[in-house]
Scaffold this active site. Sequence first.
Site, mmCIF file in Angstrom:
data_model
loop_
_atom_site.group_PDB
_atom_site.id
_atom_site.type_symbol
_atom_site.label_atom_id
_atom_site.label_comp_id
_atom_site.label_asym_id
_atom_site.label_seq_id
_atom_site.Cartn_x
_atom_site.Cartn_y
_atom_site.Cartn_z
ATOM 1 N N LYS A 22 0.829 -1.218 0.000
ATOM 2 C CA LYS A 22 0.000 0.000 0.000
ATOM 3 C C LYS A 22 0.859 1.261 0.000
ATOM 4 C CE LYS A 22 -2.582 2.681 3.393
ATOM 5 N NZ LYS A 22 -1.465 3.450 3.949
ATOM 6 N N ASN A 23 1.829 1.313 0.920
ATOM 7 C CA ASN A 23 2.575 2.567 1.057
ATOM 8 C C ASN A 23 3.500 2.831 -0.129
ATOM 9 O OD1 ASN A 23 1.260 3.213 3.374
ATOM 10 N ND2 ASN A 23 2.913 2.604 4.767
ATOM 11 N N ARG A 93 -4.460 10.116 3.372
ATOM 12 C CA ARG A 93 -3.261 10.770 3.862
ATOM 13 C C ARG A 93 -2.242 11.029 2.748
ATOM 14 N NH1 ARG A 93 -1.999 13.902 7.791
ATOM 15 N NH2 ARG A 93 0.254 14.076 7.841
ATOM 16 N N CYS A 117 -5.786 8.486 8.293
ATOM 17 C CA CYS A 117 -5.783 8.022 9.684
ATOM 18 C C CYS A 117 -5.219 9.093 10.603
ATOM 19 C CB CYS A 117 -4.941 6.755 9.818
ATOM 20 S SG CYS A 117 -5.769 5.301 9.198
ATOM 21 N N ARG A 122 -0.025 14.733 12.759
ATOM 22 C CA ARG A 122 0.896 14.339 11.685
ATOM 23 C C ARG A 122 1.305 15.572 10.882
ATOM 24 N NH1 ARG A 122 -1.582 8.925 9.042
ATOM 25 N NH2 ARG A 122 0.592 8.498 8.485
ATOM 26 N N PRO A 123 2.287 16.331 11.413
ATOM 27 C CA PRO A 123 2.687 17.566 10.741
ATOM 28 C C PRO A 123 3.365 17.293 9.403
ATOM 29 C CG PRO A 123 4.208 17.053 12.532
ATOM 30 C CD PRO A 123 3.123 16.021 12.582
ATOM 31 N N ASP A 125 5.699 19.725 8.268
ATOM 32 C CA ASP A 125 6.704 20.802 8.218
ATOM 33 C C ASP A 125 7.974 20.384 7.472
ATOM 34 O OD1 ASP A 125 6.762 19.185 10.752
ATOM 35 O OD2 ASP A 125 8.713 20.144 10.912
ATOM 36 N N ASP A 307 3.659 0.642 12.215
ATOM 37 C CA ASP A 307 2.421 0.112 11.607
ATOM 38 C C ASP A 307 2.132 -1.328 12.030
ATOM 39 O OD1 ASP A 307 1.913 2.490 10.385
ATOM 40 O OD2 ASP A 307 2.458 1.862 8.366
ATOM 41 N N ARG A 400 -9.196 0.348 3.737
ATOM 42 C CA ARG A 400 -8.263 1.294 3.115
ATOM 43 C C ARG A 400 -6.954 0.603 2.761
ATOM 44 N NH1 ARG A 400 -6.406 5.460 6.728
ATOM 45 N NH2 ARG A 400 -4.957 5.457 5.012
HETATM 46 C C1 UD1 Z 1 4.328 6.832 6.727
HETATM 47 C C2 UD1 Z 1 3.393 5.692 6.439
HETATM 48 C C3 UD1 Z 1 2.647 5.291 7.701
HETATM 49 C C4 UD1 Z 1 3.632 4.981 8.826
HETATM 50 C C5 UD1 Z 1 4.641 6.118 8.989
HETATM 51 C C6 UD1 Z 1 5.763 5.761 9.954
HETATM 52 C C7 UD1 Z 1 2.836 6.086 4.136
HETATM 53 C C8 UD1 Z 1 1.816 6.507 3.157
HETATM 54 N N1 UD1 Z 1 2.477 6.122 5.414
HETATM 55 O O1 UD1 Z 1 3.539 7.912 7.190
HETATM 56 O O2 UD1 Z 1 1.863 4.141 7.391
HETATM 57 O O3 UD1 Z 1 2.927 4.838 10.035
HETATM 58 O O4 UD1 Z 1 5.262 6.421 7.725
HETATM 59 O O5 UD1 Z 1 6.438 4.618 9.511
HETATM 60 O O6 UD1 Z 1 3.928 5.670 3.778
HETATM 61 N N2 UD1 Z 1 7.025 14.226 11.127
HETATM 62 C C9 UD1 Z 1 7.226 15.557 11.415
HETATM 63 N N3 UD1 Z 1 7.171 16.459 10.382
HETATM 64 C C10 UD1 Z 1 6.929 16.073 9.104
HETATM 65 C C11 UD1 Z 1 6.722 14.713 8.805
HETATM 66 C C12 UD1 Z 1 6.781 13.808 9.854
HETATM 67 O O7 UD1 Z 1 7.457 15.930 12.567
HETATM 68 O O8 UD1 Z 1 6.912 16.939 8.224
HETATM 69 C C13 UD1 Z 1 7.105 13.225 12.215
HETATM 70 C C14 UD1 Z 1 5.769 12.503 12.439
HETATM 71 O O9 UD1 Z 1 4.938 13.225 13.328
HETATM 72 C C15 UD1 Z 1 6.232 11.182 13.009
HETATM 73 C C16 UD1 Z 1 7.558 10.926 12.291
HETATM 74 O O10 UD1 Z 1 7.981 12.194 11.803
HETATM 75 O O11 UD1 Z 1 6.488 11.291 14.380
HETATM 76 C C17 UD1 Z 1 7.478 9.957 11.141
HETATM 77 O O12 UD1 Z 1 6.448 10.352 10.250
HETATM 78 P P1 UD1 Z 1 6.486 9.989 8.701
HETATM 79 O O13 UD1 Z 1 7.565 8.995 8.466
HETATM 80 O O14 UD1 Z 1 6.506 11.246 7.918
HETATM 81 O O15 UD1 Z 1 5.075 9.302 8.494
HETATM 82 P P2 UD1 Z 1 4.143 9.373 7.212
HETATM 83 O O16 UD1 Z 1 4.976 9.562 5.998
HETATM 84 O O17 UD1 Z 1 3.006 10.302 7.447
#
Ligand code: UD1
Length: 421
Positions: A22-23, A93, A117, A122-123, A125, A307, A400
């Site tokens: 999926k991812n 997402r 989800c 989930r920022p 930035d 996950d 999903r």
């Molecule tokens: C992806 C996966 C999700 C998985 C997650 C962590 C996809 C589509 N989704 O989500 O299934 O649970 O990786 O393995 O691939 N963070 C920030 N700022 C940002 C981005 C992230 O602070 O701009 C933090 C998040 O709050 C979190 C950490 O970084 O604590 C990891 O998040 P991230 O790896 O970005 O998760 P996703 O890509 O949303």
Amino acid sequence: MAKYVINGGRPLEGTVTINGAKNAAVAILPAAILVSGKCRVENVPDISDVRILLDILQDMGAEVIWEEPGVVSIDCSAVTSTHPNPDLVRKMRASYYLMGALLSRFHQANVALPGGCNFASRPIDQHIKGFMALGADVDETEDYVNLTPGPDGLHGNRISLDVVSVGATVNIMMAACLLPGQTIIENAAKEPHIVDLANFLNTMGARISGAGTDTVKIRGVQTLKGGTYAIIPDQIEAGTYLAAVAAAGGNVLVQNVIPKHMDCITSKLQEMGVKVINYDDSIRIMSGGKLRHTTVKTRPYPGFPTDMQAQVCVCMTIAGGVSRLTESVYETRFFGYCSELEAMGADIVINGKTAIVTGIDKLHGAKVAAHDLRAGAALVIAGLAAEGTTYVENIHFIERGYERIVEKLTALGADIQRVEE
Ligand code: UD1
């Protein structure tokens, strides 16, 4: 509203085939925007997140054809819109990957903030920091992100991520693909789907190296051409079936997996007392349903995936002794399912980032609700392992990310039905 009705306590036996990841799919499909020509993508899971993404692309003018089960051809040559339908974007997402892809191809993007989800804050930035480093002006409102070229135009650059983020790594990789110069992402995520996206883009003519390490280099090219690519198997879907067998007991061959991607999960299940045999592209798992306590801390790949937190937690609830489960990626993730497991008899105490799980003999059936995708999968596992009948509501979350989960579990001997109310 539909729900799953599960009569638990039956061991799982047979063979289950894992779908494409999926991812990886939700990154690769929007990446087709970067390609001039037709991308034939194989091993695409037929799940609602993928359907929504394909609807978004089609709505933007892409030609999308399901050629056969698991195979989608996408031609984004006719896409001109840089403003994907916000109602569709908010349904999931990973629609934020449209930002990087549109910025790279059209040098602008106007994309609604994503839904999906909400198991934690989930920022984005780090995505924004990346776009700005590539020369974009970013106007972010409560609902939208608007990207345009800044005064010096768009160009490659060096970006060091403050946190290891899958999403930011993917978005910056895509954004940099068609920009002049070299981009270097430091502290990049190393998940298998990052490597898969890089392999897809390189197959189409991109110049990306280092994916799977913490430094990814992207040398911009002028165009990407069409081609054929097969998505990797889903590490988390496979892990979910492994956890289901561990908890419910049984003997199952999980096929279409990359065993190396599964090491972080199978090693923990082995510690808990299940037997695992790795083959080239399949894994046999055998469990008597009697598990031992363990300690798990989630981490970015190659660590134990967040996950899989909820699914391994179910195994801990029925393991002998006291297990400790620490979440280091999304701290609030426990709240999506622990109270539901408690309704099934589980003994879980949450202490900050750690859940202390005291194993009980058996879970019992109850009426529970999924609050996110993986939490929902965990409740299905709990229902399979429990005595009595479990009703899992809010199953749209589960659908999903899991293709034909009821069919697959039924083929393994589970008593599970999808009931429309
Ligand atoms: C992806 C996966 C999700 C998985 C997650 C962590 C996809 C589509 N989704 O989500 O299934 O649970 O990786 O393995 O691939 N963070 C920030 N700022 C940002 C981005 C992230 O602070 O701009 C933090 C998040 O709050 C979190 C950490 O970084 O604590 C990891 O998040 P991230 O790896 O970005 O998760 P996703 O890509 O949303």
